[in-house]
Design an enzyme around this catalytic site. Structure first.
Site, PDB file in Angstrom:
ATOM      1  N   GLY A 181      33.301  31.783  33.074  1.00 45.23           N
ATOM      2  CA  GLY A 181      32.213  32.432  33.503  1.00 45.23           C
ATOM      3  C   GLY A 181      31.922  32.072  34.789  1.00 45.23           C
ATOM      4  O   GLY A 181      30.705  32.085  35.129  1.00 45.23           O
TER       5      GLY A 181
ATOM      6  N   GLY B  61      34.027  32.023  37.834  1.00 45.35           N
ATOM      7  CA  GLY B  61      34.660  32.746  38.886  1.00 45.35           C
ATOM      8  C   GLY B  61      36.155  32.183  39.235  1.00 45.35           C
ATOM      9  O   GLY B  61      36.724  32.499  40.109  1.00 45.35           O
ATOM     10  N   LEU B  62      36.619  31.438  38.187  1.00 44.50           N
ATOM     11  CA  LEU B  62      37.871  30.782  38.286  1.00 44.50           C
ATOM     12  C   LEU B  62      39.010  31.621  37.811  1.00 44.50           C
ATOM     13  O   LEU B  62      40.134  31.108  37.512  1.00 44.50           O
ATOM     14  CB  LEU B  62      37.892  29.361  37.795  1.00 44.50           C
ATOM     15  CG  LEU B  62      37.034  28.299  38.545  1.00 44.50           C
ATOM     16  CD1 LEU B  62      37.146  26.948  37.920  1.00 44.50           C
ATOM     17  CD2 LEU B  62      37.041  28.464  39.978  1.00 44.50           C
ATOM     18  N   GLY B  63      38.705  32.736  37.189  1.00 44.84           N
ATOM     19  CA  GLY B  63      39.685  34.039  36.732  1.00 44.84           C
ATOM     20  C   GLY B  63      40.053  33.506  35.254  1.00 44.84           C
ATOM     21  O   GLY B  63      41.274  33.865  35.034  1.00 44.84           O
ATOM     22  N   SER B  64      39.325  32.972  34.456  1.00 46.20           N
ATOM     23  CA  SER B  64      39.606  32.679  32.992  1.00 46.20           C
ATOM     24  C   SER B  64      40.051  33.620  32.384  1.00 46.20           C
ATOM     25  O   SER B  64      40.983  33.839  31.576  1.00 46.20           O
ATOM     26  CB  SER B  64      38.751  31.765  32.351  1.00 46.20           C
ATOM     27  OG  SER B  64      37.495  32.353  32.164  1.00 46.20           O
TER      28      SER B  64
ATOM     29  N   ASP C 199      42.746  39.094  40.601  1.00 44.37           N
ATOM     30  CA  ASP C 199      42.965  37.864  39.663  1.00 44.37           C
ATOM     31  C   ASP C 199      44.266  37.824  38.773  1.00 44.37           C
ATOM     32  O   ASP C 199      44.841  36.919  38.930  1.00 44.37           O
ATOM     33  CB  ASP C 199      41.691  37.739  38.922  1.00 44.37           C
ATOM     34  CG  ASP C 199      40.505  37.351  39.765  1.00 44.37           C
ATOM     35  OD1 ASP C 199      40.262  37.661  40.880  1.00 44.37           O
ATOM     36  OD2 ASP C 199      39.165  37.337  38.702  1.00 44.37           O
TER      37      ASP C 199
HETATM   38  C1  MEV Z   1      36.381  38.187  40.846  1.00 41.87           C
HETATM   39  O1  MEV Z   1      37.209  37.071  40.726  1.00 41.87           O
HETATM   40  C2  MEV Z   1      36.917  38.779  42.150  1.00 41.87           C
HETATM   41  C3  MEV Z   1      35.843  39.966  42.668  1.00 41.87           C
HETATM   42  O2  MEV Z   1      36.355  40.494  44.021  1.00 41.87           O
HETATM   43  C4  MEV Z   1      36.099  41.050  41.747  1.00 41.87           C
HETATM   44  C5  MEV Z   1      37.453  41.853  41.764  1.00 41.87           C
HETATM   45  O3  MEV Z   1      38.451  41.707  42.727  1.00 41.87           O
HETATM   46  O4  MEV Z   1      37.912  42.514  40.822  1.00 41.87           O
HETATM   47  C6  MEV Z   1      34.274  39.921  42.659  1.00 41.87           C
END
Ligand code: MEV
Length: 324
Positions: free
Chosen positions: A108, A110-113, A157
């Site tokens: 949760g 932003g590291l793409g878990s 991601d």
């Molecule tokens: C989320 O890791 C990255 C965003 O650009 C959303 C996406 O690319 O789908 C915020």
């Protein structure tokens, strides 16, 4: 009983998050933190999901029971259940499946878990059956599953988690690998504020709908920054790259995805010698990524962030992507 295992890496976005949803380019890298999924067939016709991240549950043909994490667990588990179901449908199988998830990725922030978990789940469940799908196919199924929780996902991601490395990505053109001159000394610091990517992306869409011309001008700035960053990485110009990260952060502030704790962390990283820092991923809190001039400087930045009470660590670029 048949068993299978797959693992997929987490990621950082160095440039272009949010704008990538609308077709602008982004620069991403997979990192040396992984999600491992162990899958097995079970006798009962149900899907059981266990994990070490505080969520677990069981799906019957039309029922869900949370066994850990309460009903909130459903939002995390639904994409994985969907990934399993998609594989079973694609393989024409009706089987009970159990998966166990082990994660070294903070969720949760932003590291793409969730993308990494979807990629590893599709691959691990597929490995229970004979035919081996291509990475492209695995990635496509993972993106479909991820879109259950974040319906406008750019797919970036899942791409970087599947294929690994440092990539230049656009929704329409797919990705190409970037060859960097020299290693990038990267540091992650978490604000500790968890976010919903879907909500943040929806918030940016509202801003875009209200003021299309402002959004387009910011998207153009973000795309220019990304193109320059590509050149700076390829030619090993780390000072320039740091400046571009700061410029990208200024653009991200204007679309409302920064946070006061992000500003605090960026300030701490800057004072500790970072060449540049910005949010990575959806923002709204989440994690900050900082670029250091050397590994040694990276260690200093991470320890200053920790001293200020934030979880922080250095990361390296993963070159393997999905491992089955
Ligand atoms: C989320 O890791 C990255 C965003 O650009 C959303 C996406 O690319 O789908 C915020």
């Amino acid at each position: 009983m048949t068993k299978g295992r797959a693992s997929a890496p987490a990621k950082v976005i160095l440039f272009g998050e949010h704008f990538v949803v609308y077709g602008s380019p982004a620069i991403l890298a997979s990192i040396n933190r992984r999600i491992v999924v162990d899958a097995r067939t079970i006798a009962e016709n149900k899907v059981v999901i266990r994990s070490d991240i505080g969520v677990a549950g069981e799906y019957g043909s039309s029922s869900f029971k949370a066994t850990e994490g309460g009903m909130e667990a459903k939002a995390t588990l639904d994409p994985l259940h969907n990934a399993i179901t998609q594989v079973l449908v694609a393989r024409g199988k009706k089987k009970g499946i159990e998966i166990a998830i082990s994660s070294s990725v903070l969720p949760g922030i932003g590291l793409g878990s969730s993308a990494a978990a979807c990629v590893a789940t599709v691959a691990a469940v597929n490995s229970l059956f004979q035919k081996k799908p291509s990475r492209q196919k695995i990635c496509e199924l993972a993106i479909k599953s991820e879109r259950l929780i974040h319906k406008n996902s750019s797919g970036a991601d899942c791409y970087v988690s599947t294929f690994g490395g440092l990539i230049y990505y656009s929704k329409a053109r797919g990705f190409k690998e970037i060859k960097s001159k020299g290693a990038l000394a990267l540091v992650i610091a978490s604000t500790g504020v968890r976010h919903s990517t879907g909500d943040l992306v929806a918030g940016v869409k509202k801003l875009k709908d209200r003021n299309e011309s402002l959004f387009q001008s910011l998207a153009k700035q973000a795309a220019d920054i990304c193109a320059q960053a590509h050149g700076a990485i390829a030619s090993g110009k780390c000072d320039k790259l740091g400046e571009l990260m700061n410029e990208n952060q200024a653009v991200l502030r204007q679309i409302g995805v920064s946070h006061y704790k992000v500003d605090d962390l960026i300030d701490i990283c800057g004072k500790a010698g970072a060449l540049g820092a910005k949010i990575t991923g959806a923002g709204g809190g989440g994690a900050v990524i900082a670029l250091a001039a050397s590994r040694q400087d990276g260690g200093k930045i991470a320890s200053r962030a920790r001293a200020a009470g934030y979880e922080s660590f250095e990361v390296e670029i993963d070159r393997k992507g999905l491992v089955i």
